[in-house]
Design a protein around this motif. Sequence first.
Motif, PDB file in Angstrom:
ATOM      1  N   ALA A 227       0.141  16.019  34.084  1.00 59.12           N
ATOM      2  CA  ALA A 227      -0.170  14.667  34.554  1.00 59.12           C
ATOM      3  C   ALA A 227      -1.408  14.651  35.438  1.00 59.12           C
ATOM      4  N   ARG A 228      -1.530  15.652  36.292  1.00 57.41           N
ATOM      5  CA  ARG A 228      -2.713  15.728  37.160  1.00 57.41           C
ATOM      6  C   ARG A 228      -3.988  15.842  36.335  1.00 57.41           C
ATOM      7  N   ALA A 229      -3.956  16.699  35.314  1.00 57.07           N
ATOM      8  CA  ALA A 229      -5.136  16.874  34.469  1.00 57.07           C
ATOM      9  C   ALA A 229      -5.466  15.578  33.733  1.00 57.07           C
ATOM     10  N   HIS A 230      -4.444  14.897  33.213  1.00 50.74           N
ATOM     11  CA  HIS A 230      -4.676  13.629  32.521  1.00 50.74           C
ATOM     12  C   HIS A 230      -5.281  12.586  33.457  1.00 50.74           C
ATOM     13  N   CYS A 231      -4.742  12.510  34.684  1.00 52.15           N
ATOM     14  CA  CYS A 231      -5.273  11.544  35.651  1.00 52.15           C
ATOM     15  C   CYS A 231      -6.733  11.830  35.968  1.00 52.15           C
ATOM     16  N   ARG A 232      -7.071  13.099  36.156  1.00 53.94           N
ATOM     17  CA  ARG A 232      -8.456  13.471  36.467  1.00 53.94           C
ATOM     18  C   ARG A 232      -9.407  13.021  35.352  1.00 53.94           C
ATOM     19  N   LEU A 233      -8.884  13.032  34.119  1.00 56.03           N
ATOM     20  CA  LEU A 233      -9.719  12.669  32.972  1.00 56.03           C
ATOM     21  C   LEU A 233      -9.639  11.176  32.648  1.00 56.03           C
ATOM     22  N   ALA A 239      -0.688  10.323  31.810  1.00 57.30           N
ATOM     23  CA  ALA A 239      -0.180  10.901  33.051  1.00 57.30           C
ATOM     24  C   ALA A 239       1.156  10.258  33.429  1.00 57.30           C
ATOM     25  N   ALA A 240       1.243   8.948  33.289  1.00 51.73           N
ATOM     26  CA  ALA A 240       2.488   8.244  33.610  1.00 51.73           C
ATOM     27  C   ALA A 240       3.626   8.720  32.716  1.00 51.73           C
ATOM     28  N   ASN A 241       3.333   8.896  31.431  1.00 49.89           N
ATOM     29  CA  ASN A 241       4.356   9.392  30.505  1.00 49.89           C
ATOM     30  C   ASN A 241       4.806  10.800  30.877  1.00 49.89           C
ATOM     31  N   ASN A 242       3.862  11.644  31.284  1.00 44.33           N
ATOM     32  CA  ASN A 242       4.211  13.005  31.720  1.00 44.33           C
ATOM     33  C   ASN A 242       5.156  12.962  32.918  1.00 44.33           C
ATOM     34  N   LEU A 243       4.862  12.100  33.870  1.00 43.15           N
ATOM     35  CA  LEU A 243       5.686  12.012  35.083  1.00 43.15           C
ATOM     36  C   LEU A 243       7.063  11.431  34.790  1.00 43.15           C
ATOM     37  N   ILE A 244       7.141  10.472  33.862  1.00 41.42           N
ATOM     38  CA  ILE A 244       8.448   9.928  33.466  1.00 41.42           C
ATOM     39  C   ILE A 244       9.298  11.021  32.816  1.00 41.42           C
ATOM     40  N   GLN A 245       8.650  11.847  31.989  1.00 42.61           N
ATOM     41  CA  GLN A 245       9.370  12.953  31.360  1.00 42.61           C
ATOM     42  C   GLN A 245       9.849  13.960  32.409  1.00 42.61           C
ATOM     43  N   ALA A 246       8.990  14.248  33.390  1.00 43.53           N
ATOM     44  CA  ALA A 246       9.368  15.163  34.467  1.00 43.53           C
ATOM     45  C   ALA A 246      10.525  14.595  35.273  1.00 43.53           C
ATOM     46  N   SER A 252      14.791  12.848  39.430  1.00 43.70           N
ATOM     47  CA  SER A 252      14.067  12.831  40.701  1.00 43.70           C
ATOM     48  C   SER A 252      12.717  13.491  40.484  1.00 43.70           C
ATOM     49  N   LEU A 253      11.875  13.369  41.489  1.00 38.57           N
ATOM     50  CA  LEU A 253      10.545  13.949  41.383  1.00 38.57           C
ATOM     51  C   LEU A 253      10.074  14.367  42.764  1.00 38.57           C
ATOM     52  N   TYR A 254       9.574  15.611  42.850  1.00 39.04           N
ATOM     53  CA  TYR A 254       9.018  16.098  44.114  1.00 39.04           C
ATOM     54  C   TYR A 254       7.536  16.348  43.900  1.00 39.04           C
ATOM     55  N   LEU A 255       6.717  15.664  44.678  1.00 39.28           N
ATOM     56  CA  LEU A 255       5.268  15.786  44.532  1.00 39.28           C
ATOM     57  C   LEU A 255       4.658  16.355  45.804  1.00 39.28           C
ATOM     58  N   LYS A 256       3.706  17.263  45.625  1.00 43.34           N
ATOM     59  CA  LYS A 256       3.074  17.939  46.749  1.00 43.34           C
ATOM     60  C   LYS A 256       1.900  17.117  47.284  1.00 43.34           C
ATOM     61  N   ALA A 257       1.477  17.503  48.476  1.00 40.92           N
ATOM     62  CA  ALA A 257       0.370  16.782  49.113  1.00 40.92           C
ATOM     63  C   ALA A 257      -0.887  16.819  48.247  1.00 40.92           C
ATOM     64  N   ASP A 262      -5.027  13.127  42.975  1.00 39.58           N
ATOM     65  CA  ASP A 262      -5.011  13.021  41.515  1.00 39.58           C
ATOM     66  C   ASP A 262      -4.254  11.790  41.038  1.00 39.58           C
ATOM     67  N   PHE A 263      -3.189  11.436  41.747  1.00 36.81           N
ATOM     68  CA  PHE A 263      -2.352  10.324  41.294  1.00 36.81           C
ATOM     69  C   PHE A 263      -2.716   8.990  41.961  1.00 36.81           C
ATOM     70  N   ALA A 264      -3.892   8.926  42.547  1.00 34.62           N
ATOM     71  CA  ALA A 264      -4.329   7.694  43.209  1.00 34.62           C
ATOM     72  C   ALA A 264      -4.294   6.484  42.262  1.00 34.62           C
ATOM     73  N   PRO A 265      -4.730   6.622  40.993  1.00 33.11           N
ATOM     74  CA  PRO A 265      -4.664   5.447  40.100  1.00 33.11           C
ATOM     75  C   PRO A 265      -3.231   4.958  39.885  1.00 33.11           C
ATOM     76  N   LEU A 266      -2.286   5.890  39.842  1.00 34.68           N
ATOM     77  CA  LEU A 266      -0.890   5.512  39.642  1.00 34.68           C
ATOM     78  C   LEU A 266      -0.296   4.901  40.905  1.00 34.68           C
ATOM     79  N   LEU A 267      -0.783   5.344  42.045  1.00 35.91           N
ATOM     80  CA  LEU A 267      -0.343   4.728  43.301  1.00 35.91           C
ATOM     81  C   LEU A 267      -0.844   3.285  43.386  1.00 35.91           C
ATOM     82  N   ARG A 268      -2.080   3.081  42.930  1.00 41.01           N
ATOM     83  CA  ARG A 268      -2.680   1.751  43.012  1.00 41.01           C
ATOM     84  C   ARG A 268      -2.013   0.761  42.059  1.00 41.01           C
ATOM     85  N   ASN A 269      -1.634   1.235  40.868  1.00 41.94           N
ATOM     86  CA  ASN A 269      -1.057   0.284  39.896  1.00 41.94           C
ATOM     87  C   ASN A 269       0.450   0.100  40.067  1.00 41.94           C
ATOM     88  N   GLY A 270       1.024   0.740  41.121  1.00 45.74           N
ATOM     89  CA  GLY A 270       2.429   0.532  41.430  1.00 45.74           C
ATOM     90  C   GLY A 270       3.400   1.334  40.593  1.00 45.74           C
TER      91      GLY A 270
END
Length: 283
Positions: A227-233, A239-246, A252-257, A262-270
């Motif tokens: 997902a990080r690589a997809h977001c960067r590109l 990336a969203a689909n990858n995270l839903i699968q994870a 649940s999902l644990y994300l590091k600092a 990398d996930f700024a676009p996903l944070l912005r779109n809610g």
Amino acid sequence: MNPFFSLIREAKNLEEEKEFTRAFNLYAESESYTKDESALIKIKAKKAWCLYSVGNPKETESVFQDIIQNYPSHPLSITVYSRYLIKLKKFKSAKVLLQKSIIQFPSYLENYLLLASLLKDMERSEEAIEVLKQALSQDHLSNGRGIDRKDIWAELGSLYFSRGDFNSALASLKKSLKMVEPDEFLHYDLLALCYLDAEDPENALTSIRTHIEFCKEIDPETLIILARAHCRLGKVDEAANNLIQAYSIEDSLYLKAADFIDFAPLLRNGFFTTLENIEWEEP
């Protein structure tokens, strides 16, 4: 017919069944069927571990001391005793013993790796790196347990990565990769992380896809890297689909600092507001 291998096989099975006394007796019996020093050291070490497992530390120590005294010219004697010292958390004693072994047996690979692993666990990664560099400086290294130079380069890459030296990590992992067939390389996920830190998302995506191709199971950590690589590109939907699968793997999902940027676009779109059990590491 030499019954050596059948005795060893039966003894190992008994060990797995926690029949340590019976296993000890079979290992002892097998000793009379071989004169190979390496085999005898391994058998005697097995006997020692059987004694340890039934709560006889004094006898265990005695067997390991006999190995050291009776096979002083074989580096494996130091390997097996060092592993015992590490099990007892006598890290300094094991460290000193392994350092002496490397001086005495500079071509014996396994003790370099064991010492580097010990130093890493002691949070002395810089020393561990120097030990592995010392091993790579040798013209000849005897393989231990099927391990060779490619594994040293890979472990060196891991150590550099843990210290935040991503360029050195990337260089080390690339050297390891060149020494094996593509499907034999076990560190594509770490390679992908190095590429992400090197601002090379295209190669990061290629590496993590290769990891997924060759590994049998996909875990959340792998999908987060993807997902990080997809977001960067700029491939935000992927990336969203990858995270839903994870997320679906453990609900649940644990994300590091490090994932925040990398996930700024996903944070912005809610996107993350649609998932309930999200835990973010503190930056």
